[in-house]
Design an enzyme around this catalytic site. Structure first.
Site, PDB file in Angstrom:
ATOM      1  N   GLY A  27       0.849  -1.175   0.000  1.00  0.00           N
ATOM      2  CA  GLY A  27       0.000   0.000   0.000  1.00  0.00           C
ATOM      3  C   GLY A  27       0.882   1.221   0.000  1.00  0.00           C
ATOM      4  N   SER A  28       0.487   2.250   0.740  1.00  0.00           N
ATOM      5  CA  SER A  28       1.331   3.427   0.933  1.00  0.00           C
ATOM      6  C   SER A  28       0.473   4.629   1.273  1.00  0.00           C
ATOM      7  CB  SER A  28       2.163   3.783  -0.308  1.00  0.00           C
ATOM      8  OG  SER A  28       2.970   2.703  -0.696  1.00  0.00           O
TER       9      SER A  28
END
Length: 823
Positions: A231-232
């Protein structure tokens, strides 16, 4: 005695005559001229600064790669050679059944086949010369380390390759194979796609019947389409959002902590030509997330479509032909052979036959369809299916090896406008991009490799049962009509020729003096004041226009809004400083708790006297600080409670949106603040809360975890016998600083991914960017290295490393004299 001048002249003349006679053996011949000194093919200087960060300086691109490859090998040698074996389709040959994967070997023996120079001719001939030199140099530097160290002296690491017979010097082609595997992580090398390709075993009347497809689970589908493992978060701030007027950036990728996709910090410089610092994906020769003198950039994983399916109608007289516009085209078999090391050490071979159509491979979707709805499996099984068809896949990244060039160009940009131009090569396989520059401009763009399928084309070309599949998978699985050529992917004038992907001008992006933020939902609300709208679902089916946003997206924008208003308690003045940006990153709020915990505690007040399990959870949650800090007591209870509460949700990126559960349902007009609060007027909701509390207690007791233990003793990174407490927590529960780990005996001790390389960057009046960063796993996988755990301990203490960029700062932070290497 002296001679007259005439006599002297005579003597000299005689002497000269004697020298010119045939007797010359008494005088040695003049030595041949010295050959010109050849410049080394590769040469680089390496300076290590605090925490083992290498600063590589070279005069050529080959030298730059050489220094980088050598420094990386010193810290992570065995990781890369292991993954190169896998990318070459040789894992079973060298690692056996215990460490290998038959499916991966078959796939990459096919797509990375370099017989007769196929890779060089098809892909590498398109690369600029300096990129080829960069990769050649990286391989040479990596190999130099092996020659100097020797296979029997390699450090014992995880993975371990000391004294293994499969350790060898690598070639640039090996690296390109590895790069290609990374490019395909969101498509052909995604588990369900890979399985569907391997399940296509040929026409039923000419091939043995395949064993019934084993349905994939919903958990596997979630991991493929909405995984917490990759993700991020990112925040790009323009001049109107910072107190100094300079641009500012937070990069917070939630990448794997080990192996493929993990990070390595490095600074790469060719004086006057390239100077960038940050993090490279391990084994890659360029900076992927980082900064230079004028620009800082980062990426977040985008869950846009990277492939589509096509339903092909077969020739009833020849099942190896399909019809397009009334004409038949061939389906071409290709058999791949892999070597297998058996348990007794002997070698055997296995074969698999793949089937090519014009744009990719034939697939069998029965297993995936069964996970969506068991009744669907029969509709998609067989060759042909009951409708006389087969399904085929086209992968937007199958021929995409443009990324190295693109990221090098990004590293050379001086403004966010130039960075956008660099993105135009469409080498980005699956990321949003956010950036800020010293002028105070910020940028957001979903400029990546996405099939050129417009919404109008989907309306026209997704028909029959495929419309149901598209609806049930939230647009994640799109199957187009393969009978009509107009249903093939479109071609944009500014896209790579023949790629079938959207060009940059068709993709969502904006420049701003305000801010942009993304936490893995679509492009839609990257700035809620200037939503991007009117784009097809192919550009982001998770959190698409008008859809509910994930909890990290909600808290991201909430925290930015509070800082811009100066109401978060970090700083009385509105707007960001580097310090307040770092405070935001490490605040460890739990958005899920902010949404529901007051209502949960209200339910707790209604518990019957004999409900001891739920009551014990309630007591801990009542005292919990609603954070995921090391000293927080109760984060483990909420983590398991939320997991139980949201179990059974969609596999395809839909947020927790049960309309019977929420008091205020999701409203597209208020997408960042809804849904919220539990509807306690519905008795079933109270029962659901109590059941989730009980489930949480049972899970933690089963793992031997105290309900009120400090989070820093429960979620840990074991290194050299020391448990390093790790703050942050479950992204699905709304923790901005996401850490992905499963509950094991003793706690969350098997962290897979999450906060990995984190950077905060801004600019001042000097030419030196102001950058603080941390790599949570530390630089080296060698337990004997001083840089095996040092940054992990800093992260645990919420500290940062100032990144020395300018020459004087590098020298001041140096751990020793520069090392010059050449060959």
């Amino acid at each position: 005695m002296s001679f007259p001048k005439l006599a002297t002249a005579f003597v000299v003349t005689v002497a000269l005559a004697a020298c010119s006679s045939s007797d010359r053996s008494s005088t040695p011949p003049a030595p041949p001229p010295e050959p010109p000194v050849e410049a080394p093919t590769f040469e680089a200087s390496i300076t290590r600064t605090e925490y083992g960060v290498p600063h590589i300086v070279a005069e050529t691109w080959g030298g730059l790669g050489y220094g980088h490859g050598y420094a990386f090998a010193e810290d992570n040698y065995c990781m890369l050679i292991t993954e190169i074996i896998r990318a070459s389709g040789q894992s079973l040959e060298f690692f056996g059944e215990a460490g290998g994967s038959e499916g991966t070997d078959f796939i990459f023996s096919l797509v990375n086949n370099n017989a007769d120079g196929q890779l060089e001719e098809r892909y590498l001939s398109q690369q600029p010369e300096h990129i080829l030199e960069l990769v050649e140099g990286y391989a040479a530097g990596y190999n130099r380390y092996l020659r100097e160290t020797g296979v029997d002296n390699l450090p014992e690491t995880d993975p371990n390759c000391r004294s293994q017979d499969w350790v060898r010097e690598i070639t640039a082609i090996d690296l390109w194979k590895y790069f290609r595997r990374i490019q395909l992580q969101g498509s052909t090398d995604q588990g369900i796609v890979r399985d569907a390709i391997l399940a296509a075993t040929g026409p039923s009347d000419t091939a043995p019947a395949a064993a019934p497809a084993e349905p994939v689970s919903l958990d596997e589908l979630r991991a493929a389409f909405a995984s917490e493992d990759v993700g991020s978060n990112a925040i790009a701030l323009g001049r109107d959002a910072t107190q100094t007027g300079a641009g500012m950036l937070l990069g917070n990728p939630h990448q794997p902590w080990y192996g493929v996709g993990s990070w390595y910090q490095v600074h790469l410089t060719i004086p006057g030509e390239y100077d960038a610092m940050g993090a490279a994906l391990k084994g890659f020769p360029k900076i992927a997330i980082g900064f230079n003198k004028d620009v800082a950039w980062t990426h977040t994983v985008s869950v846009a479509n990277r492939f589509t399916l096509f339903e092909l109608t077969l020739n009833p007289d020849n099942p190896l032909q399909y019809e397009v516009d009334g004409e038949f085209k061939d389906i071409v078999p290709e058999t791949v052979t892999i070597a297998v090391r058996e348990a007794d050490g002997s070698m055997s071979e296995r074969e698999h036959t793949f089937y090519h159509w014009e744009y990719g491979l034939i697939v069998n979707l029965a297993s995936t369809a069964a996970a969506i709805d068991p009744a669907f499996a029969a509709l998609f099984d067989g060759w042909p299916t009951a409708r006389g068809t087969v399904y085929a896949v086209r992968d937007a990244n199958l021929d995409n090896l443009r990324g190295i060039e693109m990221w090098v160009d990004i590293g050379q940009s001086t403004t966010v406008a130039e960075l956008y131009d660099a993105l135009g090569v469409i080498g980005n396989p699956l990321f949003h991009t956010l950036a800020a520059d010293r002028n105070g401009d910020a940028f957001y763009g979903e400029v990546s490799s996405i099939p050129n399928v417009t919404e109008a084309k989907m309306q026209d070309c997704v028909t029959g049962v495929n419309t149901v599949v598209r609806a049930l998978t939230n647009n994640a699985i799109v199957a187009l009509d393969g009978n009509r050529s107009e249903c093939q992917w479109g071609e944009d004038a500014d896209a790579p020729e023949g790629s079938g992907v959207f060009g940059a001008s068709s993709l969502p992006s904006f420049f701003t003096a305000d801010y942009a933020a993304n936490s893995n939902d679509s492009y839609w609300l990257s700035n809620p004041m200037m939503p991007l709208e009117g784009f097809p679902t192919t550009m982001g089916f998770v959190g698409h226009e008008g859809q509910q946003q994930n909890l990290r997206t909600q808290i991201n924008h909430a925290m930015v809004a509070e800082r811009l208003a100066g109401t978060d308690g970090f700083d009385a003045s509105p707007g960001f400083t580097l310090t307040s940006l770092q405070q935001l990153m490490y605040d460890n709020r739990v958005w899920g708790a902010e949404l529901v915990l007051d209502d949960v505690l209200s339910v707790c007040e209604t518990l019957s006297a004999d409900n001891d399990l739920a009551a014990s959870a309630c007591g801990v949650l009542a005292d919990w600080d609603r954070r995921a800090n090391l000293d927080s007591r109760g984060m483990q209870v909420f983590t398991e409670f939320w997991k139980a509460l949201t179990a059974g949700g969609s596999a395809f990126g839909n947020a927790f949106s049960d309309e019977t559960f929420w008091l205020v349902d999701f409203d597209p007009a208020s997408p960042l603040t809804t849904p919220t609060d539990i509807d306690l007027s519905v008795p079933a909701n109270g029962e659901r809360v109590i059941a989730a509390l009980i489930s949480a207690v049972e899970a933690l007791q089963g793992a031997g975890v105290a309900l009120d233990a400090p989070w820093g003793e429960v979620q840990v990174l074991p290194k050299n016998g020391v448990d390093i407490g790790i703050h942050g927590g479950s992204g699905s529960a709304g923790v901005f600083g996401a850490i992905s780990a499963g509950l094991d005996e003793g706690g969350y001790r098997n962290i897979r991914s999450g906060n990995s390389y984190v950077q905060t960057v801004t600019f001042d009046e000097s030419d030196c960017p102001v950058a603080d960063a941390i790599i949570t796993t530390s630089q080296s996988i060698n337990p004997a290295s001083p840089h095996y755990a040092d940054q992990s301990e800093l992260y645990s203490r919420k500290e940062w490393v100032r990144m020395p960029f300018c020459e004087d700062d590098v020298a001041a932070a140096s751990l020793g004299e520069p090392q010059t290497i050449s060959e």
